[in-house]
Design an enzyme around this catalytic site. Structure first.
Site, PDB file in Angstrom:
ATOM      1  N   GLY A  83      51.244  51.973  56.805  1.00 10.48           N
ATOM      2  CA  GLY A  83      52.419  51.535  56.060  1.00 10.48           C
ATOM      3  C   GLY A  83      53.496  52.591  55.951  1.00 10.48           C
ATOM      4  O   GLY A  83      54.688  52.277  56.054  1.00 10.48           O
TER       5      GLY A  83
ATOM      6  N   ARG B 237      40.522  60.654  59.440  1.00  7.33           N
ATOM      7  CA  ARG B 237      41.380  61.144  58.360  1.00  7.33           C
ATOM      8  C   ARG B 237      40.842  62.437  57.745  1.00  7.33           C
ATOM      9  O   ARG B 237      41.612  63.288  57.307  1.00  7.33           O
ATOM     10  CB  ARG B 237      41.563  60.060  57.299  1.00  7.33           C
ATOM     11  CG  ARG B 237      42.526  58.974  57.767  1.00  7.33           C
ATOM     12  CD  ARG B 237      42.790  57.923  56.738  1.00  7.33           C
ATOM     13  NE  ARG B 237      43.954  57.113  57.115  1.00  7.33           N
ATOM     14  CZ  ARG B 237      44.333  56.010  56.498  1.00  7.33           C
ATOM     15  NH1 ARG B 237      43.660  55.566  55.450  1.00  7.33           N
ATOM     16  NH2 ARG B 237      45.400  55.349  56.904  1.00  7.33           N
TER      17      ARG B 237
ATOM     18  N   GLY C  72      48.069  50.636  62.714  1.00  8.30           N
ATOM     19  CA  GLY C  72      46.654  50.369  62.969  1.00  8.30           C
ATOM     20  C   GLY C  72      46.360  49.764  64.320  1.00  8.30           C
ATOM     21  O   GLY C  72      45.534  50.276  65.089  1.00  8.30           O
TER      22      GLY C  72
ATOM     23  N   LYS D 182      54.512  38.885  64.634  1.00  8.75           N
ATOM     24  CA  LYS D 182      55.667  38.192  64.057  1.00  8.75           C
ATOM     25  C   LYS D 182      56.847  39.124  63.821  1.00  8.75           C
ATOM     26  O   LYS D 182      56.672  40.257  63.399  1.00  8.75           O
ATOM     27  CB  LYS D 182      55.268  37.548  62.728  1.00  8.75           C
ATOM     28  CG  LYS D 182      54.175  36.493  62.847  1.00  8.75           C
ATOM     29  CD  LYS D 182      53.846  35.895  61.481  1.00  8.75           C
ATOM     30  CE  LYS D 182      52.800  34.795  61.599  1.00  8.75           C
ATOM     31  NZ  LYS D 182      52.525  34.179  60.277  1.00  8.75           N
TER      32      LYS D 182
END
Length: 397
Positions: free
Chosen positions: A378, A37, A355, A198
């Protein structure tokens, strides 16, 4: 995608530039273990510095929830930035008030200063106008280069953009351009690969993608729920049986949207969820009662690769199998390497993020060849879901 101003149109000479970056990097015993980053924002830092701007870095670290916690201080990050930038970085023990103001007053054109964790103040996460105003007093120009925090409407990511002339940094610019090319104005056919455990965590994502892409490949544990919804045996595999109706609705919605859904046709199964567990390959129709589906099989891999060969654009989020446990990484590795080769050959625009996805593509030695690899987590997921990102929207108003 709405237009936004970049550094190409900014007059930076002698200006105090509040640059929002993402320095929420992994550390161990106070030492940064992954500088990705930091490396990503270096071009923006250097650009502002070379044009005579005073680079004032704003960032968060950890979740201190509005309280000063030494373990969440940005001070230990200074040495990692200095090593990456190969120059001196100053540090101020607060991000607002007299301490920050005094440190900025000492800066010369081109200097770089890191301010303390914005989340040490409750006003940051509340997007408090008073706190945003305190930040704005310290600068003349605001630049946001933290796409990974753009899904948060915080003072330093959204509020500040309304108080100063606002620009996208180089990383933000590259990310928005890559994402726009991938889904807003893509070369077709567009194929999306979505994996992970999921479907309950990716319902919005699937709902948006079936309206945007031509082919949607579903892998990982979430594929088992779709297979079960079609009446296929899944044995003891991870499966959200309570969501079978939802899965059927998604399949029907995809059909009406002319989006082809691709599910595994064979699988690598095992009796235990552990590395190097005895495994074998079966057709999906022949999954046994005690079997766990842990990866796609060779026929599924070949089918996905044939689809990639015809595609022009790829968007990828989530691995195809339990990639962290060999040999159940073979499906993800093979497909990733094919996508990488097609990208290098100029036949495919490939954008991936999340990720687990980044980790899987790195493991497959394919990450460097992708057109764009998002480290945003996110924010990348919310963009794929079709949601407005406050930090991006603020740059376009």
């Amino acid at each position: 995608m709405p237009s936004f101003k970049t550094l190409d149109s900014a007059d930076l000479d002698g200006k105090r530039v509040l640059l929002r970056v993402d320095l929420n990097v992994p550390t161990e015993n106070g030492v940064v273990t992954d500088k990705t980053r930091i490396e990503r924002v270096l071009p923006t830092i250097e650009d502002i510095s070379k044009k005579g701007g005073k680079v004032i870095l704003l960032a968060h670290f950890g979740r201190p929830k509005g309280e000063r916690k030494e373990e969440d201080s940005l001070k230990p990050i200074v040495s990692a930035i200095e090593e990456t930038a190969k120059r001196k970085i100053a540090f101020a023990d607060d991000c607002v008030g007299d301490v920050a103001g005094a440190a900025i007053a000492q800066m010369k054109n081109g200097d770089i200063l890191l301010l303390e964790n914005t989340r040490f103040h409750k006003g940051e996460e509340r997007n408090d106008p008073a706190f945003a105003a305190e930040l704005a007093e310290l600068g003349d120009i605001y630049v946001n280069d933290a796409f990974s925090a753009a899904h948060r409407a915080h003072a330093s990511t959204e509020g500040l953009a309304h108080l100063l002339p606002a620009y996208a940094g180089r990383t933000m610019q590259a990310e928005l351009q890559a994402l726009s090319e991938a889904l807003e104005h893509p070369a077709r056919p567009v194929i999306a690969i979505v994996g992970g455990a999921k479907i309950s965590t990716k319902l919005d994502l699937l709902g948006n993608l079936i309206r945007k892409v031509d082919i949607l490949v579903i892998g990982g544990g979430m594929a088992n729920t779709f297979l079960a919804a079609e009446g296929k045996p899944v044995g003891k595999s991870l499966c959200e049986h309570e969501l079978l109706e939802k899965a059927r609705a998604i399949l029907a919605d995809a059909q009406s949207s002319n989006c082809e859904i691709v599910l595994p046709i064979d699988a690598t199964v095992a009796q235990k969820f552990e590395a190097h567990a005895p495994s074998h390959i079966v057709a999906i129709e022949h999954v046994g009662e005690s079997d766990m589906i842990l990866d796609v099989g060779p026929k599924s891999i070949a089918h996905i690769e044939s689809l990639l060969a015809k595609a022009k654009t790829l968007v990828w989020n989530g691995p195809l199998g339990a990639f962290e446990l060999p040999p159940f990484d073979e499906g993800t590795n093979a497909v990733a390497q094919t996508a990488a080769r097609l990208t290098v050959e100029g036949k495919l625009l490939s954008v991936a993020g999340g990720g687990d996805t980044v980790a899987a593509l790195n493991q497959a030695h394919a990450a460097q060849e992708f057109s764009y690899l998002s480290t945003a987590g996110g924010a990348f997921l919310e963009w794929l879901e079709g949601k407005e990102l406050p930090g991006v929207a603020a740059l376009t108003k």
